[in-house]
Design a protein around this motif. Structure first.
Motif, PDB file in Angstrom:
ATOM      1  N   ILE A   1      81.596 -68.420  17.123  1.00  0.00           N
ATOM      2  CA  ILE A   1      80.593 -68.768  15.761  1.00  0.00           C
ATOM      3  C   ILE A   1      81.407 -68.479  14.742  1.00  0.00           C
ATOM      4  CG2 ILE A   1      78.731 -67.710  14.509  1.00  0.00           C
ATOM      5  CD1 ILE A   1      77.131 -67.526  17.007  1.00  0.00           C
ATOM      6  N   GLY A   2      82.415 -67.468  14.824  1.00  0.00           N
ATOM      7  CA  GLY A   2      83.504 -67.055  13.762  1.00  0.00           C
ATOM      8  C   GLY A   2      84.404 -68.140  13.516  1.00  0.00           C
ATOM      9  N   SER A   3      84.680 -68.833  14.569  1.00  0.00           N
ATOM     10  CA  SER A   3      85.616 -69.983  14.406  1.00  0.00           C
ATOM     11  C   SER A   3      85.124 -71.209  13.523  1.00  0.00           C
ATOM     12  CB  SER A   3      86.200 -70.314  15.680  1.00  0.00           C
ATOM     13  OG  SER A   3      85.284 -71.338  16.463  1.00  0.00           O
ATOM     14  N   ARG A   4      83.724 -71.363  13.765  1.00  0.00           N
ATOM     15  CA  ARG A   4      83.053 -72.280  12.993  1.00  0.00           C
ATOM     16  C   ARG A   4      83.117 -71.961  11.537  1.00  0.00           C
ATOM     17  NH1 ARG A   4      77.610 -72.979  16.837  1.00  0.00           N
ATOM     18  NH2 ARG A   4      78.376 -74.120  18.458  1.00  0.00           N
ATOM     19  N   SER A   5      82.908 -70.711  11.394  1.00  0.00           N
ATOM     20  CA  SER A   5      83.034 -70.508   9.623  1.00  0.00           C
ATOM     21  C   SER A   5      84.530 -70.873   9.127  1.00  0.00           C
ATOM     22  CB  SER A   5      82.599 -69.091   9.539  1.00  0.00           C
ATOM     23  OG  SER A   5      83.805 -68.428  10.088  1.00  0.00           O
ATOM     24  N   ALA A   6      85.396 -70.813   9.776  1.00  0.00           N
ATOM     25  CA  ALA A   6      86.570 -71.532   9.491  1.00  0.00           C
ATOM     26  C   ALA A   6      86.741 -72.933   9.502  1.00  0.00           C
ATOM     27  CB  ALA A   6      87.644 -70.858  10.662  1.00  0.00           C
TER      28      ALA A   6
ATOM     29  N   TYR B   1      93.612 -85.832   6.762  1.00  0.00           N
ATOM     30  CA  TYR B   1      94.143 -84.718   7.683  1.00  0.00           C
ATOM     31  C   TYR B   1      93.142 -83.578   7.785  1.00  0.00           C
ATOM     32  CZ  TYR B   1      94.379 -82.662   3.007  1.00  0.00           C
ATOM     33  OH  TYR B   1      93.962 -82.051   1.645  1.00  0.00           O
ATOM     34  N   ILE B   2      93.495 -82.601   8.576  1.00  0.00           N
ATOM     35  CA  ILE B   2      92.862 -81.502   8.624  1.00  0.00           C
ATOM     36  C   ILE B   2      93.863 -80.271   8.952  1.00  0.00           C
ATOM     37  CG2 ILE B   2      92.624 -81.643  11.244  1.00  0.00           C
ATOM     38  CD1 ILE B   2      89.671 -80.666  10.892  1.00  0.00           C
ATOM     39  N   PHE B   3      93.140 -79.271   8.428  1.00  0.00           N
ATOM     40  CA  PHE B   3      93.969 -77.684   8.934  1.00  0.00           C
ATOM     41  C   PHE B   3      93.270 -77.146  10.037  1.00  0.00           C
ATOM     42  CE2 PHE B   3      95.069 -78.277   4.372  1.00  0.00           C
ATOM     43  CZ  PHE B   3      96.394 -78.091   4.344  1.00  0.00           C
ATOM     44  N   ILE B   4      94.200 -76.908  11.006  1.00  0.00           N
ATOM     45  CA  ILE B   4      93.741 -76.201  12.066  1.00  0.00           C
ATOM     46  C   ILE B   4      94.600 -75.005  12.324  1.00  0.00           C
ATOM     47  CG2 ILE B   4      93.968 -76.637  14.913  1.00  0.00           C
ATOM     48  CD1 ILE B   4      91.837 -78.495  13.579  1.00  0.00           C
ATOM     49  N   LYS B   5      93.775 -73.897  12.749  1.00  0.00           N
ATOM     50  CA  LYS B   5      94.337 -72.614  13.072  1.00  0.00           C
ATOM     51  C   LYS B   5      94.768 -72.554  14.707  1.00  0.00           C
ATOM     52  CE  LYS B   5      93.795 -67.770  12.566  1.00  0.00           C
ATOM     53  NZ  LYS B   5      92.873 -66.897  11.956  1.00  0.00           N
ATOM     54  N   SER B   6      95.873 -72.471  15.086  1.00  0.00           N
ATOM     55  CA  SER B   6      96.219 -72.147  16.559  1.00  0.00           C
ATOM     56  C   SER B   6      97.284 -71.332  16.789  1.00  0.00           C
ATOM     57  CB  SER B   6      96.745 -73.630  17.098  1.00  0.00           C
ATOM     58  OG  SER B   6      97.302 -73.308  18.367  1.00  0.00           O
ATOM     59  N   ASP B   7      97.016 -70.257  17.492  1.00  0.00           N
ATOM     60  CA  ASP B   7      97.946 -68.955  17.943  1.00  0.00           C
ATOM     61  C   ASP B   7      98.413 -68.404  16.423  1.00  0.00           C
ATOM     62  OD1 ASP B   7      98.286 -69.651  20.570  1.00  0.00           O
ATOM     63  OD2 ASP B   7      99.557 -71.182  20.208  1.00  0.00           O
TER      64      ASP B   7
ATOM     65  N   VAL C   1      90.030 -76.269  22.572  1.00  0.00           N
ATOM     66  CA  VAL C   1      90.037 -77.590  22.517  1.00  0.00           C
ATOM     67  C   VAL C   1      91.733 -77.755  22.598  1.00  0.00           C
ATOM     68  CG1 VAL C   1      88.351 -78.711  21.655  1.00  0.00           C
ATOM     69  CG2 VAL C   1      89.967 -78.338  20.176  1.00  0.00           C
ATOM     70  N   LEU C   2      92.305 -78.907  23.272  1.00  0.00           N
ATOM     71  CA  LEU C   2      93.734 -79.193  23.127  1.00  0.00           C
ATOM     72  C   LEU C   2      94.017 -80.485  22.338  1.00  0.00           C
ATOM     73  CD1 LEU C   2      94.977 -78.641  26.842  1.00  0.00           C
ATOM     74  CD2 LEU C   2      95.352 -77.336  24.573  1.00  0.00           C
TER      75      LEU C   2
ATOM     76  N   LEU D   1      87.768 -73.596  19.544  1.00  0.00           N
ATOM     77  CA  LEU D   1      86.894 -74.542  18.788  1.00  0.00           C
ATOM     78  C   LEU D   1      86.160 -75.372  19.945  1.00  0.00           C
ATOM     79  CD1 LEU D   1      86.105 -75.189  15.832  1.00  0.00           C
ATOM     80  CD2 LEU D   1      87.725 -77.219  16.075  1.00  0.00           C
ATOM     81  N   GLN D   2      84.933 -75.563  19.989  1.00  0.00           N
ATOM     82  CA  GLN D   2      84.202 -76.527  21.104  1.00  0.00           C
ATOM     83  C   GLN D   2      84.354 -77.858  20.564  1.00  0.00           C
ATOM     84  OE1 GLN D   2      80.455 -74.819  21.829  1.00  0.00           O
ATOM     85  NE2 GLN D   2      81.237 -73.645  23.546  1.00  0.00           N
TER      86      GLN D   2
END
Length: 244
Positions: A118-123, A137-143, A164-165, A177-178
């Motif tokens: 749920i916290g990641s959804r707000s991002a 484009y989209i901004f994606i947070k990973s690591d 997700v990968l 992210l689901q």
């Protein structure tokens, strides 16, 4: 952050125990404790629920069938005395599967998973369709790093537990992210879901044979649920005949 949750179980003692567990976690807001799926459906019509603690073996409508009827599915934690439903529950993208008697430690762990998601959804807030189609484009947070990812670069997206990968050639990103949320974010004109575990960029499809798509050397399964939509989209492009 308060997470709105609901308990659904036909056993009064089970509902009482879970309600006690909920009361120990300040970030949870219990809005209803229902004895069956019919009561739960009425609650969902009147207000949104983010997290569902759901028994499987219930009269009239069991928990699995109930989830399958929901157009908008809350994060679901199955609570049951029966281990044989575990595989089916994960096919429905259940957040967790707790076997009765449920220990508080396992309950707390499941809630932690929910809070992370749920916290990641707000991002990654929901954008309207026009905005999705206009941007490229989209901004994606990973690591712990945020990346700018061009839609053109994405080959396909694969479910990976609670992550997700995102496959971009030989490169991969793994945000928390689901897959269902990823489907909401991506523009439908360019991407489509072909399996409960895969979203593909339509323009990257190189071949289709039976229930398999090829993107590069990757074989991606097409499930029965999404096959007709894929066939229709292929036919609109006049790439093949009446079927594949």
């Amino acid at each position: 952050m308060k997470v709105i949750c609901m308990i659904v179980d036909d056993e009064a003692l089970a509902r009482k125990l879970l309600a006690e567990y909920v009361s120990k976690i300040p970030s949870l807001d219990l809005v209803a404790s229902c004895a069956n799926a019919i009561e739960a459906a009425a609650v969902l019509k009147s207000r949104p629920v983010e997290l569902l603690f759901l028994d499987i073996q219930m009269p009239d409508i069991n928990g699995i069938n109930f989830v399958e009827t929901l157009a908008r599915k809350p994060l679901t934690v199955f609570t049951t005395a029966y281990t044989e439903y575990a595989v089916k529950s994960y096919e429905l993208n259940a957040l967790d599967y707790l076997v009765k008697p449920v220990a508080f430690e396992r309950f707390f762990q499941a809630v932690g998973k929910a809070m992370d998601i749920i916290g990641s959804r707000s991002a990654y807030p929901q954008t309207d369709v026009a905005t999705q189609e206009a941007q490229d484009y989209i901004f994606i947070k990973s690591d712990a790093t945020t990346y700018r990812v061009a839609f053109d670069d994405i080959d396909y997206i694969e479910a990976y537990g609670e992550y997700v990968l995102i496959h971009r050639g030989s490169d991969r990103l793994m945000p928390l992210l689901q897959l269902g949320k990823m489907e909401e974010i991506l523009p439908a004109s360019r991407f489509m879901r072909v399996h409960r575990s895969f979203i593909v960029q339509f323009a990257k499809i190189e071949a289709i044979q039976g229930n398999v798509i090829w993107i590069g050397k990757k074989e991606i399964p097409v499930s029965r649920t999404y096959r007709d939509a894929l066939t229709e989209r292929v036919q609109r492009r006049n790439l093949l005949g009446n079927s594949y």
